[in-house]
Design a protein around this motif. Structure first.
Motif, PDB file in Angstrom:
ATOM      1  N   ARG A   1       0.832  -1.212   0.000  1.00 42.01           N
ATOM      2  CA  ARG A   1       0.000   0.000   0.000  1.00 42.01           C
ATOM      3  C   ARG A   1       0.863   1.257   0.000  1.00 42.01           C
ATOM      4  NH1 ARG A   1      -3.889   0.818   4.573  1.00 42.01           N
ATOM      5  NH2 ARG A   1      -4.268   2.727   3.468  1.00 42.01           N
ATOM      6  N   MET A   2       1.951   1.211   0.717  1.00 41.70           N
ATOM      7  CA  MET A   2       2.812   2.391   0.832  1.00 41.70           C
ATOM      8  C   MET A   2       3.706   2.605  -0.380  1.00 41.70           C
ATOM      9  SD  MET A   2       4.025   2.383   4.740  1.00 41.70           S
ATOM     10  CE  MET A   2       3.433   0.879   5.444  1.00 41.70           C
ATOM     11  N   LEU A   3       4.235   1.501  -0.905  1.00 43.64           N
ATOM     12  CA  LEU A   3       5.258   1.623  -1.943  1.00 43.64           C
ATOM     13  C   LEU A   3       4.713   1.623  -3.362  1.00 43.64           C
ATOM     14  CD1 LEU A   3       8.027  -0.745  -0.542  1.00 43.64           C
ATOM     15  CD2 LEU A   3       7.671   1.677  -0.093  1.00 43.64           C
ATOM     16  N   GLU A   4       3.520   1.067  -3.548  1.00 51.80           N
ATOM     17  CA  GLU A   4       2.952   0.873  -4.895  1.00 51.80           C
ATOM     18  C   GLU A   4       3.908   0.049  -5.753  1.00 51.80           C
ATOM     19  OE1 GLU A   4       2.256   4.942  -6.226  1.00 51.80           O
ATOM     20  OE2 GLU A   4       0.189   4.772  -5.564  1.00 51.80           O
ATOM     21  N   ASP A   5       4.623  -0.869  -5.129  1.00 47.44           N
ATOM     22  CA  ASP A   5       5.602  -1.708  -5.827  1.00 47.44           C
ATOM     23  C   ASP A   5       5.667  -3.042  -5.081  1.00 47.44           C
ATOM     24  OD1 ASP A   5       7.910  -3.012  -6.711  1.00 47.44           O
ATOM     25  OD2 ASP A   5       9.035  -1.153  -6.982  1.00 47.44           O
ATOM     26  N   LYS A   6       4.946  -4.038  -5.611  1.00 49.11           N
ATOM     27  CA  LYS A   6       4.815  -5.310  -4.891  1.00 49.11           C
ATOM     28  C   LYS A   6       6.153  -6.025  -4.710  1.00 49.11           C
ATOM     29  CE  LYS A   6       1.978  -9.414  -4.421  1.00 49.11           C
ATOM     30  NZ  LYS A   6       2.946  -9.911  -3.494  1.00 49.11           N
ATOM     31  N   ALA A   7       6.978  -6.022  -5.755  1.00 47.91           N
ATOM     32  CA  ALA A   7       8.280  -6.708  -5.673  1.00 47.91           C
ATOM     33  C   ALA A   7       9.147  -6.100  -4.571  1.00 47.91           C
ATOM     34  CB  ALA A   7       8.994  -6.647  -7.012  1.00 47.91           C
ATOM     35  N   GLU A   8       9.196  -4.769  -4.519  1.00 44.46           N
ATOM     36  CA  GLU A   8       9.985  -4.087  -3.485  1.00 44.46           C
ATOM     37  C   GLU A   8       9.397  -4.339  -2.101  1.00 44.46           C
ATOM     38  OE1 GLU A   8      13.140  -2.290  -2.009  1.00 44.46           O
ATOM     39  OE2 GLU A   8      12.913  -2.516  -4.166  1.00 44.46           O
ATOM     40  N   ALA A   9       8.062  -4.331  -2.027  1.00 49.76           N
ATOM     41  CA  ALA A   9       7.375  -4.579  -0.749  1.00 49.76           C
ATOM     42  C   ALA A   9       7.704  -5.983  -0.228  1.00 49.76           C
ATOM     43  CB  ALA A   9       5.867  -4.418  -0.918  1.00 49.76           C
ATOM     44  N   ASP A  10       7.637  -6.973  -1.118  1.00 42.74           N
ATOM     45  CA  ASP A  10       7.955  -8.360  -0.726  1.00 42.74           C
ATOM     46  C   ASP A  10       9.407  -8.476  -0.265  1.00 42.74           C
ATOM     47  OD1 ASP A  10       5.387  -9.204  -1.285  1.00 42.74           O
ATOM     48  OD2 ASP A  10       5.868 -10.017  -3.265  1.00 42.74           O
ATOM     49  N   ASP A  11      10.293  -7.753  -0.946  1.00 42.28           N
ATOM     50  CA  ASP A  11      11.712  -7.761  -0.598  1.00 42.28           C
ATOM     51  C   ASP A  11      11.919  -7.186   0.809  1.00 42.28           C
ATOM     52  OD1 ASP A  11      14.410  -8.280  -1.291  1.00 42.28           O
ATOM     53  OD2 ASP A  11      14.724  -6.141  -1.663  1.00 42.28           O
ATOM     54  N   ILE A  12      11.223  -6.090   1.102  1.00 42.88           N
ATOM     55  CA  ILE A  12      11.322  -5.463   2.428  1.00 42.88           C
ATOM     56  C   ILE A  12      10.818  -6.415   3.510  1.00 42.88           C
ATOM     57  CG2 ILE A  12      10.183  -3.697   3.881  1.00 42.88           C
ATOM     58  CD1 ILE A  12      10.747  -1.696   1.596  1.00 42.88           C
ATOM     59  N   VAL A  13       9.686  -7.062   3.252  1.00 43.45           N
ATOM     60  CA  VAL A  13       9.129  -8.006   4.234  1.00 43.45           C
ATOM     61  C   VAL A  13      10.137  -9.123   4.510  1.00 43.45           C
ATOM     62  CG1 VAL A  13       7.308  -9.723   4.656  1.00 43.45           C
ATOM     63  CG2 VAL A  13       6.710  -7.469   3.734  1.00 43.45           C
ATOM     64  N   SER A  14      10.722  -9.681   3.455  1.00 41.84           N
ATOM     65  CA  SER A  14      11.711 -10.760   3.622  1.00 41.84           C
ATOM     66  C   SER A  14      12.908 -10.299   4.450  1.00 41.84           C
ATOM     67  CB  SER A  14      12.209 -11.260   2.255  1.00 41.84           C
ATOM     68  OG  SER A  14      11.143 -11.810   1.546  1.00 41.84           O
ATOM     69  N   LYS A  15      13.405  -9.080   4.156  1.00 37.06           N
ATOM     70  CA  LYS A  15      14.561  -8.549   4.905  1.00 37.06           C
ATOM     71  C   LYS A  15      14.219  -8.337   6.381  1.00 37.06           C
ATOM     72  CE  LYS A  15      16.917  -6.322   1.047  1.00 37.06           C
ATOM     73  NZ  LYS A  15      17.050  -5.084   0.277  1.00 37.06           N
ATOM     74  N   CYS A  16      12.968  -7.923   6.651  1.00 44.56           N
ATOM     75  CA  CYS A  16      12.568  -7.709   8.048  1.00 44.56           C
ATOM     76  C   CYS A  16      12.481  -9.034   8.802  1.00 44.56           C
ATOM     77  CB  CYS A  16      11.251  -6.938   8.109  1.00 44.56           C
ATOM     78  SG  CYS A  16      11.469  -5.205   7.596  1.00 44.56           S
ATOM     79  N   PHE A  17      12.065 -10.099   8.120  1.00 47.20           N
ATOM     80  CA  PHE A  17      12.056 -11.420   8.766  1.00 47.20           C
ATOM     81  C   PHE A  17      13.479 -11.910   9.009  1.00 47.20           C
ATOM     82  CE2 PHE A  17       7.545 -11.696   7.858  1.00 47.20           C
ATOM     83  CZ  PHE A  17       7.088 -12.394   8.962  1.00 47.20           C
ATOM     84  N   LEU A  18      14.384 -11.548   8.120  1.00 46.90           N
ATOM     85  CA  LEU A  18      15.797 -11.896   8.317  1.00 46.90           C
ATOM     86  C   LEU A  18      16.321 -11.226   9.584  1.00 46.90           C
ATOM     87  CD1 LEU A  18      18.312 -13.332   7.194  1.00 46.90           C
ATOM     88  CD2 LEU A  18      18.796 -11.265   5.877  1.00 46.90           C
ATOM     89  N   LYS A  19      15.883  -9.974   9.818  1.00 45.54           N
ATOM     90  CA  LYS A  19      16.277  -9.270  11.051  1.00 45.54           C
ATOM     91  C   LYS A  19      15.731  -9.980  12.285  1.00 45.54           C
ATOM     92  CE  LYS A  19      16.539  -4.601   9.113  1.00 45.54           C
ATOM     93  NZ  LYS A  19      15.860  -3.303   9.065  1.00 45.54           N
ATOM     94  N   VAL A  20      14.495 -10.508  12.172  1.00 47.20           N
ATOM     95  CA  VAL A  20      13.916 -11.275  13.293  1.00 47.20           C
ATOM     96  C   VAL A  20      14.819 -12.470  13.595  1.00 47.20           C
ATOM     97  CG1 VAL A  20      11.996 -12.796  13.983  1.00 47.20           C
ATOM     98  CG2 VAL A  20      11.506 -10.564  12.957  1.00 47.20           C
ATOM     99  N   TRP A  21      15.264 -13.151  12.544  1.00 41.72           N
ATOM    100  CA  TRP A  21      16.118 -14.322  12.723  1.00 41.72           C
ATOM    101  C   TRP A  21      17.446 -13.931  13.389  1.00 41.72           C
ATOM    102  CZ3 TRP A  21      15.787 -19.108  13.475  1.00 41.72           C
ATOM    103  CH2 TRP A  21      16.874 -19.961  13.298  1.00 41.72           C
ATOM    104  N   GLN A  22      18.005 -12.800  12.956  1.00 43.47           N
ATOM    105  CA  GLN A  22      19.280 -12.360  13.526  1.00 43.47           C
ATOM    106  C   GLN A  22      19.144 -11.993  15.005  1.00 43.47           C
ATOM    107  OE1 GLN A  22      19.966  -9.263  10.669  1.00 43.47           O
ATOM    108  NE2 GLN A  22      21.115 -10.582   9.267  1.00 43.47           N
ATOM    109  N   LYS A  23      17.938 -11.567  15.424  1.00 49.29           N
ATOM    110  CA  LYS A  23      17.711 -11.156  16.811  1.00 49.29           C
ATOM    111  C   LYS A  23      16.827 -12.161  17.549  1.00 49.29           C
ATOM    112  CE  LYS A  23      17.679  -6.190  15.701  1.00 49.29           C
ATOM    113  NZ  LYS A  23      18.389  -5.547  16.791  1.00 49.29           N
ATOM    114  N   HIS A  24      16.777 -13.403  17.072  1.00 50.99           N
ATOM    115  CA  HIS A  24      15.783 -14.364  17.566  1.00 50.99           C
ATOM    116  C   HIS A  24      15.776 -14.568  19.079  1.00 50.99           C
ATOM    117  CE1 HIS A  24      18.476 -17.893  18.095  1.00 50.99           C
ATOM    118  NE2 HIS A  24      19.184 -17.301  17.150  1.00 50.99           N
ATOM    119  N   LYS A  25      16.869 -14.285  19.744  1.00 51.67           N
ATOM    120  CA  LYS A  25      16.897 -14.458  21.209  1.00 51.67           C
ATOM    121  C   LYS A  25      16.329 -13.243  21.955  1.00 51.67           C
ATOM    122  CE  LYS A  25      20.699 -17.762  21.651  1.00 51.67           C
ATOM    123  NZ  LYS A  25      20.067 -18.838  22.399  1.00 51.67           N
TER     124      LYS A  25
END
Length: 198
Positions: A40-64
């Motif tokens: 909704r914010m970016l009007e760019d689904k590919a970029e939005a999906d990329d951002i979501v994936s990177k944010c989940f990667l951050k969750v993994w890096q901080k999983h503890k």
């Protein structure tokens, strides 16, 4: 409800211990809502999906670091919001909608909270729509997702206008009752009613 809560607690423990399946579990739980939120914010689904994936990667890096599922959800929404803001700020040319979203994102926590609630409601409603009987589901989607009028649906499906209205009324009642049984708050039910009257 209690079983679902226990399942989340168990997966939180697995995440803390570094089990990759736990990350997959939380990805399945939240990625769809986050993709809607960022697209909704970016009007760019590919970029939005990329951002979501990177944010989940951050969750993994901080999983503890996460104590509850709510901590994960808050972290994901805030991370996605910040990443969207960075991305929009980096664009040389922006659409009017993207310009508005930059102002919106800089507007503070109330605006982000409203978007999170709206996203959560739509996610819940989508799950409930999929549980409707087939004919009712088709009518509901045509009305509220495709934006067709009662008359257009009646003509397209070969039904009377009254039958379409009856299907709509029954679908709304079924979704409301299901949300009620699942303990959804009155505020979220009001949000659902707002969604179907827009």
């Amino acid at each position: 409800m209690k079983k679902a809560r226990q399942e989340i607690v168990d997966w939180m423990q697995e995440l803390y211990e570094g089990n990759e399946k736990a990350l997959a579990y939380f990805f399945k739980l939240h990625s769809k809502s986050l993709a809607y939120f960022t697209t909704r914010m970016l009007e760019d689904k590919a970029e939005a999906d990329d951002i979501v994936s990177k944010c989940f990667l951050k969750v993994w890096q901080k999983h503890k670091d996460f104590k509850t599922e709510q901590n994960i959800k808050a972290f994901l929404y805030i991370s996605c919001r910040n990443a969207c803001l960075d991305y929009l700020a980096s664009l040389k040319v922006r659409t009017a909608a993207q310009e508005n979203y930059i102002k919106y994102l800089l507007g503070g926590e109330e605006t982000i909270l409203y978007d999170v609630v709206q996203t959560e409601v739509l996610d819940m409603v989508n799950k409930e729509i999929e549980e409707l009987p087939d004919k009712m589901k088709i009518v509901f989607k045509m009305l509220y997702i495709e934006g067709k009028s009662t008359a257009e649906i009646a003509e397209e499906l070969g039904l009377s206008i009254q039958t379409v209205r009856n299907q709509k009324t029954k679908a709304v009642a079924l979704i409301k009752n299901s949300l009620l049984k699942k303990g959804v708050s009155n505020a979220l039910q009001l949000a659902f009613l707002f969604f179907i009257t827009k």
